[in-house]
Design a protein around this motif. Structure first.
Motif, PDB file in Angstrom:
ATOM      1  N   ILE A  95      -4.392 -11.914  -2.846  1.00 12.69           N
ATOM      2  CA  ILE A  95      -5.143 -12.042  -1.603  1.00 12.69           C
ATOM      3  C   ILE A  95      -6.416 -11.204  -1.732  1.00 12.69           C
ATOM      4  O   ILE A  95      -6.560 -10.423  -2.672  1.00 12.69           O
ATOM      5  N   THR A  96      -7.324 -11.330  -0.779  1.00  5.44           N
ATOM      6  CA  THR A  96      -8.560 -10.555  -0.835  1.00  5.44           C
ATOM      7  C   THR A  96      -8.326  -9.144  -0.295  1.00  5.44           C
ATOM      8  O   THR A  96      -7.431  -8.932   0.541  1.00  5.44           O
ATOM      9  N   PRO A  97      -9.130  -8.161  -0.745  1.00  2.92           N
ATOM     10  CA  PRO A  97      -8.997  -6.792  -0.222  1.00  2.92           C
ATOM     11  C   PRO A  97      -9.183  -6.721   1.291  1.00  2.92           C
ATOM     12  O   PRO A  97      -8.482  -5.972   1.975  1.00  2.92           O
ATOM     13  N   LYS A  98     -10.119  -7.517   1.806  1.00  2.00           N
ATOM     14  CA  LYS A  98     -10.382  -7.523   3.237  1.00  2.00           C
ATOM     15  C   LYS A  98      -9.158  -8.007   4.005  1.00  2.00           C
ATOM     16  O   LYS A  98      -8.783  -7.435   5.048  1.00  2.00           O
ATOM     17  N   TYR A  99      -8.510  -9.049   3.492  1.00  2.00           N
ATOM     18  CA  TYR A  99      -7.326  -9.582   4.165  1.00  2.00           C
ATOM     19  C   TYR A  99      -6.167  -8.589   4.098  1.00  2.00           C
ATOM     20  O   TYR A  99      -5.428  -8.407   5.062  1.00  2.00           O
ATOM     21  N   LEU A 100      -6.030  -7.900   2.956  1.00  4.47           N
ATOM     22  CA  LEU A 100      -4.973  -6.905   2.816  1.00  4.47           C
ATOM     23  C   LEU A 100      -5.151  -5.782   3.828  1.00  4.47           C
ATOM     24  O   LEU A 100      -4.194  -5.363   4.497  1.00  4.47           O
ATOM     25  N   SER A 101      -6.377  -5.295   3.951  1.00  8.25           N
ATOM     26  CA  SER A 101      -6.632  -4.224   4.917  1.00  8.25           C
ATOM     27  C   SER A 101      -6.410  -4.695   6.351  1.00  8.25           C
ATOM     28  O   SER A 101      -5.904  -3.952   7.200  1.00  8.25           O
ATOM     29  N   SER A 102      -6.766  -5.951   6.617  1.00 10.70           N
ATOM     30  CA  SER A 102      -6.566  -6.515   7.952  1.00 10.70           C
ATOM     31  C   SER A 102      -5.080  -6.606   8.287  1.00 10.70           C
ATOM     32  O   SER A 102      -4.650  -6.263   9.393  1.00 10.70           O
ATOM     33  N   ILE A 103      -4.290  -7.044   7.301  1.00  5.35           N
ATOM     34  CA  ILE A 103      -2.836  -7.145   7.497  1.00  5.35           C
ATOM     35  C   ILE A 103      -2.241  -5.767   7.774  1.00  5.35           C
ATOM     36  O   ILE A 103      -1.436  -5.590   8.696  1.00  5.35           O
ATOM     37  N   CYS A 104      -2.636  -4.797   6.954  1.00  2.33           N
ATOM     38  CA  CYS A 104      -2.105  -3.441   7.121  1.00  2.33           C
ATOM     39  C   CYS A 104      -2.452  -2.878   8.491  1.00  2.33           C
ATOM     40  O   CYS A 104      -1.615  -2.240   9.143  1.00  2.33           O
ATOM     41  N   LYS A 105      -3.672  -3.117   8.921  1.00  2.00           N
ATOM     42  CA  LYS A 105      -4.116  -2.596  10.216  1.00  2.00           C
ATOM     43  C   LYS A 105      -3.314  -3.214  11.356  1.00  2.00           C
ATOM     44  O   LYS A 105      -2.879  -2.520  12.289  1.00  2.00           O
ATOM     45  N   LYS A 106      -3.091  -4.526  11.285  1.00  2.14           N
ATOM     46  CA  LYS A 106      -2.365  -5.209  12.344  1.00  2.14           C
ATOM     47  C   LYS A 106      -0.885  -4.845  12.343  1.00  2.14           C
ATOM     48  O   LYS A 106      -0.261  -4.716  13.395  1.00  2.14           O
ATOM     49  N   GLN A 107      -0.312  -4.683  11.158  1.00  2.00           N
ATOM     50  CA  GLN A 107       1.118  -4.431  11.064  1.00  2.00           C
ATOM     51  C   GLN A 107       1.482  -2.970  11.302  1.00  2.00           C
ATOM     52  O   GLN A 107       2.580  -2.676  11.775  1.00  2.00           O
ATOM     53  N   SER A 108       0.571  -2.060  10.932  1.00  2.48           N
ATOM     54  CA  SER A 108       0.939  -0.645  10.983  1.00  2.48           C
ATOM     55  C   SER A 108      -0.035   0.253  11.729  1.00  2.48           C
ATOM     56  O   SER A 108       0.260   1.423  11.964  1.00  2.48           O
ATOM     57  N   GLY A 109      -1.219  -0.271  12.029  1.00  2.00           N
ATOM     58  CA  GLY A 109      -2.217   0.571  12.673  1.00  2.00           C
ATOM     59  C   GLY A 109      -3.037   1.380  11.687  1.00  2.00           C
ATOM     60  O   GLY A 109      -3.929   2.150  12.074  1.00  2.00           O
ATOM     61  N   LYS A 110      -2.762   1.220  10.377  1.00  2.00           N
ATOM     62  CA  LYS A 110      -3.501   1.938   9.335  1.00  2.00           C
ATOM     63  C   LYS A 110      -4.024   0.943   8.307  1.00  2.00           C
ATOM     64  O   LYS A 110      -3.386  -0.069   8.033  1.00  2.00           O
ATOM     65  N   THR A 111      -5.178   1.257   7.716  1.00  2.00           N
ATOM     66  CA  THR A 111      -5.739   0.395   6.682  1.00  2.00           C
ATOM     67  C   THR A 111      -4.983   0.553   5.372  1.00  2.00           C
ATOM     68  O   THR A 111      -4.219   1.514   5.179  1.00  2.00           O
ATOM     69  N   ALA A 112      -5.224  -0.376   4.454  1.00  2.00           N
ATOM     70  CA  ALA A 112      -4.600  -0.296   3.128  1.00  2.00           C
ATOM     71  C   ALA A 112      -5.032   0.978   2.419  1.00  2.00           C
ATOM     72  O   ALA A 112      -4.224   1.644   1.761  1.00  2.00           O
ATOM     73  N   ASN A 113      -6.295   1.338   2.548  1.00  2.00           N
ATOM     74  CA  ASN A 113      -6.791   2.546   1.900  1.00  2.00           C
ATOM     75  C   ASN A 113      -6.107   3.798   2.449  1.00  2.00           C
ATOM     76  O   ASN A 113      -5.811   4.740   1.704  1.00  2.00           O
ATOM     77  N   ALA A 114      -5.844   3.803   3.744  1.00  2.00           N
ATOM     78  CA  ALA A 114      -5.150   4.945   4.349  1.00  2.00           C
ATOM     79  C   ALA A 114      -3.730   5.057   3.801  1.00  2.00           C
ATOM     80  O   ALA A 114      -3.239   6.170   3.551  1.00  2.00           O
ATOM     81  N   TRP A 115      -3.050   3.934   3.603  1.00  2.00           N
ATOM     82  CA  TRP A 115      -1.716   3.947   3.024  1.00  2.00           C
ATOM     83  C   TRP A 115      -1.745   4.482   1.597  1.00  2.00           C
ATOM     84  O   TRP A 115      -0.895   5.293   1.205  1.00  2.00           O
ATOM     85  N   ILE A 116      -2.728   4.026   0.822  1.00  2.00           N
ATOM     86  CA  ILE A 116      -2.850   4.490  -0.567  1.00  2.00           C
ATOM     87  C   ILE A 116      -3.096   5.993  -0.596  1.00  2.00           C
ATOM     88  O   ILE A 116      -2.453   6.731  -1.346  1.00  2.00           O
TER      89      ILE A 116
END
Length: 304
Positions: free
Chosen positions: A231-252
């Protein structure tokens, strides 16, 4: 296999007089220990498996990721991989049991219900979960059936399938009981999901968390994780934000910081070795990252 997993497997297969293990089981994905008193040690253990522990009686105190936790028969301790345990202390009357499962087997057990597990123990970090009498009875009955299977192991060519089947039933039933807890925490944390996104988005988020958790080199770009998920990085970050309230970068970043703390404080690896393990290009860049997130140098952080 980590040193902690090797230790658990040694305990799980012990048959001598000193190892007071009354019921035990292990295969490539699961370890079940009936007497966790054998794990009491001043050393820090970092497990690469999911941990589910509970008391039939007594109390247990231990440090979970550096935080002192006390639990008894009224709650479960459920922790995802890479959780550190230290200073385990049990009351004299404690009957403390533990089940260790890989992400692979847990995902196969729960399938689309894995989101309940992910939310509770990754997003809300609610490792200590209150349980009612129904949950206690479920766990007692599981161990009763488990004991029967183990006692007749020599005459049962399907022992592994039997253990996995009853464990899957127990985990599914437990997950159903935990669903209400997830819903309550979702309301408290104001995390909202659109129904149309619930299916594929939840699965992708779970896959990302599992990929991040099981990746030795966690200091990677969002792009590298997105590429593995196709998937695209933008979509991954969008998913993370919607599912958890945090971006993918924040999780990393959260996982990298935890790895840095663990490797500096709990291992004897050199700083150069730690750089390589976590994924930093050189000690200079690693030092700057540590300074930015901990306010000190790697050497001083290690000495604290």
């Amino acid at each position: 296999m980590t040193e902690e997993e090797r230790k658990l497997r040694e305990i799980a297969t012990a048959r001598n007089g000193e190892a007071d293990v009354t019921v035990d089981y292990m295969d490539d994905e699961i370890i079940i220990i009936d007497n966790v008193k054998l794990l009491t040690s001043p050393e820090v253990a970092r497990m690469k498996m999911n941990t589910l522990a509970f008391c039939n009686s007594g109390k247990v105190q231990l440090d979970v990721n550096g935080h002192t936790t006390l639990f008894d028969e009224d709650c479960l301790l459920i922790c995802p991989p890479n959780t550190t345990f230290a200073n385990i202390m049990l009351s004299p009357d404690s009957d403390f049991k533990a089940i260790f499962m890989t992400d692979k087997i847990l995902t196969s057990f729960l399938r689309e219900k894995m989101n309940i597990w992910t939310e509770l123990f990754y997003i809300y970090k609610m490792y200590q979960v209150p349980i009612n009498e129904n949950a206690k009875e479920l766990l007692r009955n599981f161990y009763g059936m488990f004991t029967i299977i183990i006692k007749n192991a020599d005459h049962n060519p399907f022992r592994e399938e039997s253990v996995r089947s009853i464990l899957q039933g127990a985990i599914l039933s437990l997950c159903g009981m935990l669903k209400q807890t997830v819903q309550e925490n979702s309301e408290n944390h104001a995390v909202r999901k659109n129904a149309s996104d619930a299916g594929s988005a939840q699965i992708l988020f779970q896959q990302f968390i599992s990929l991040l958790n099981n990746s030795p080199q966690k200091h990677r770009t969002v792009e590298s994780f997105a590429d593995e998920l196709c998937i695209t990085p933008k979509y991954l970050s969008s998913i993370c934000k919607k599912q958890s309230g945090k971006t993918a970068n924040a999780w990393i970043q959260e996982h990298v910081v935890e790895d840095i703390r663990y490797y500096l404080k709990q291992t004897n690896y050199s700083i150069k070795q730690i750089c390589t393990i976590i994924g930093f290009p050189n000690p200079s860049f690693f030092g700057k990252y540590v300074k930015d997130h901990f306010g000190t140098t790697p050497a001083k952080l290690r000495g604290h």
